[in-house]
Design an enzyme around this catalytic site. Sequence first.
Site, short mmCIF file in Angstrom:
data_model
loop_
_atom_site.label_atom_id
_atom_site.label_comp_id
_atom_site.label_asym_id
_atom_site.label_seq_id
_atom_site.Cartn_x
_atom_site.Cartn_y
_atom_site.Cartn_z
N GLU A 1 0.88 -1.17 0.00
CA GLU A 1 0.00 0.00 0.00
C GLU A 1 0.92 1.22 0.00
O GLU A 1 0.97 1.99 0.95
CB GLU A 1 -0.91 0.00 1.25
N HIS B 1 -4.51 -4.72 -0.29
CA HIS B 1 -4.18 -3.64 -1.23
C HIS B 1 -3.30 -4.09 -2.39
O HIS B 1 -3.72 -4.05 -3.53
CB HIS B 1 -3.53 -2.44 -0.52
ZN LIG Z 1 -6.87 -1.88 5.42
#
Ligand SMILES: [Zn+2]
Length: 510
Positions: free
Chosen positions: A355, A380
Site C-alpha cells: 500500500e 491492497h
Molecule cells: Zn486496510
Amino acid sequence: MMPVQLQCPLVAVACVFMCCLFGTLSSPDPRVREALIELEASMQTGGQMVLTDAEQRLDALLFEMKQEEISRGDFPPAVHFFSAKRLIQRSPVFSLLQKMPKGGALHVHDFSMVDVEWLVKNVTYRPHCYMCSTDEPSFRFIFSSQWPKPLPRCSPWVLLENLRSKMVNATDLDNSIRGNLTLFTDQDPEVAFPSQDVVWDRFEQAFRAVWGLVTYAPVFRDYYYQGLTQFYTDNVMYLELRALLPEVYELDGSTHDRAWTLKTYQDITTQFVSKHPDFFGARIIITNQRRANRSAIAQAVEEAMKLKKDFPDFMAGFDLVGREDRGKPLWYFRDALSLPAEKGVTLPYFFHAGETDLEGTEVDQNLLDALLLNTSRIGHGFALVRHPVAKDLSRKKGVAVEVCPISNQVLKLVKDLRNHPAAALMLENHPVVISSDDPAMFGASGLSYDFYEAFVGFGGIKSHIGSLKQLAINSIRYSSLSPRQQKEALVLWQKRWNTFVTESEFLKTN
Ligand SMILES: [Zn+2]
Ligand SMILES: *[C@@H]1O[C@H](CO)[C@@H](O)[C@H](O)[C@H]1NC(C)=O
Ligand SMILES: *[C@@H]1O[C@H](CO)[C@@H](O)[C@H](O)[C@H]1NC(C)=O
Ligand SMILES: *[C@@H]1O[C@H](CO)[C@@H](O)[C@H](O)[C@H]1NC(C)=O
Ligand SMILES: *[C@@H]1O[C@H](CO)[C@@H](O)[C@H](O)[C@H]1NC(C)=O
Ligand SMILES: *[C@@H]1O[C@H](CO)[C@@H](O)[C@H](O)[C@H]1NC(C)=O
C-alpha cells in the site's frame, strides 16, 4: 510478433489464420484481428464465464447504461470520491450494483463500518457521554458514571447532555463532531488534504476520536450489529473483519479482556445470522499496529495463536495495520511472524502489503515478504504490478489481492481511478477481490461504491456482467472459509444471483 507464450485455445485459432495467410495478404487479416481481440477479452476477470440467456440480456442493458455514463461530462471514477459520490448516487449502474449480491467483503476494518451519522445522532446522544477538545483540533469521548479524570492535552470534560440542553440549536456542534469522525468533507479534497502525510494524520486522528465511543461495551455491540446491517442491506452476505480487539470498557470504568471482545463479536454474529438466515456470517482477522516493536509483535502473535486455538472457526487469522510507509517492514518482524511455523501451529496471515508508491524502499519489499511468510491474501497490493516476481508468485499460489479503490484514491496513491494498477491485474484475470477498507472514513458504505469504481473505472466499457459475477465468486473462493463452507456459501449466493438477474431484467421496461 505472435503471442506464443499464451496458453489459450484461441491462440491456436489465431495461429492458423496467421500461418496460412502469412505472405498472401499485405494488409492485416480482419479475422486474425477479430480472433486476437477475442483472445484478449477472454483473458480478463470473468472473460471465460459462460453466461445464461438472462445474464446476456442483463449484460446488454448494462452495456447501454455504461456507454451513457461514459459519454456524460463528469466521469465519476476520474473525480475524487468526495466530489464523485453525488454523481455516483444518481448513476443507474450504481443502483444496479447496490442490488447485486456481491458475495463477501474481505477487507474491512472494525471501527469504520458504520455511517458516521449514526455515531453522531445515536451514540453521542446517549446518556453519560463526555467530550473534550484536543488542540489538533479534534475531540475525545468517554462514557462514564462519574466525572472522568482529565486527559492530557485535552480540555476539561463536558457532559454532552448538559451542553446540548443549553443550546438552542445543536446543528453546528453535531457538524463539528461529525467532521472529526471521518475524512469525508464537502470542501475541496485537494485543498483539505494536500499530501499523503496530511491525509494520514487526519485519518489516524479520526480513529482516535472514534475510539472512546466505539469501545464502550453497549456501543461496541450495537456498532457491530449496525455494521453487519449496513453490509447486509448493501447485499453483502459475508464479512471478514480486521479487528484490533481493544479492551472494551463499561460505565464504571472496568474493562474486558480481548478474548471477551472476540467472543462478543462471535455472539453478535450468531444473533445477526439467526435473524437474517440469508447472511452467511463473519470471521475475524486479528490486527496489531505495525509501528509496535519486535517484542510487542511477538507477544501479539503468541496471543493470536492462542485465540485461534480457542476460536478455530470464528477467527480467520492475523495481520498488521497502520501506514506501511511509517511502520516497520514485515522483514523486521520475521522472527515473530515465524513463531507459528516453528511451533507447528496454524495461524493464517492476511497481510496489508504494497500500500505504497515508494518504490525500492524497505517497505516496498513487503509484498515479496508477505508471500514468503505464506500470507493467504494481500491487502491492497497497490505496488504489485511493479514487482513481477511477487506478482507471479501471488498468481501461482492463488493469493488474492484485496483491492480497495476508494481507499487508495482518498489516501492519495492514485488520482484518477482509471489509472489504478488493479485495472491491469483485472485485464489478465489476476486473483483479485474488491473491498472497501474503511467505508465510514471515506463517506462510503458497504461495498457498492467500490464495486462501481472497479466496474466502471478500471473496466471502462470492457468489463461486463461476467466480470461482476467473477468478482463475487472470487470473494467466496478466496475467503478463509473451508472448502465445504465455500460450497455452501456459493449455493446461497447463486440463488440470490439468479433472483437478481431475473428481477433486473424488468428494469428495462421501467
Ligand atoms: Zn486496510
Ligand atoms: C440507537 O441505536 C440502538 C441500536 O441500534 C437503537 O436501539 C436505539 O433506538 C437508537 N437510538 C436512537 C436515539 O436513535
Ligand atoms: C440550526 O442551525 C443550522 C446551522 O446553523 C441551521 O441551518 C438550521 O436551520 C437551524 N435549525 C433550527 C431549528 O433553527
Ligand atoms: C473538529 O473539531 C473542531 C473543534 O474542536 C472544529 O473546529 C473543526 O472544524 C472540526 N473539524 C472538522 C473537519 O469538522
Ligand atoms: C516494546 O513496546 C512495549 C509496549 O509498547 C513496551 O512496554 C516495551 O518496553 C517495548 N520494548 C522495547 C524493547 O522497546
Ligand atoms: C511457509 O510455508 C512453507 C511451505 O509449506 C514452510 O516450509 C514455511 O515454514 C512457512 N513459513 C512460515 C513463516 O509460515
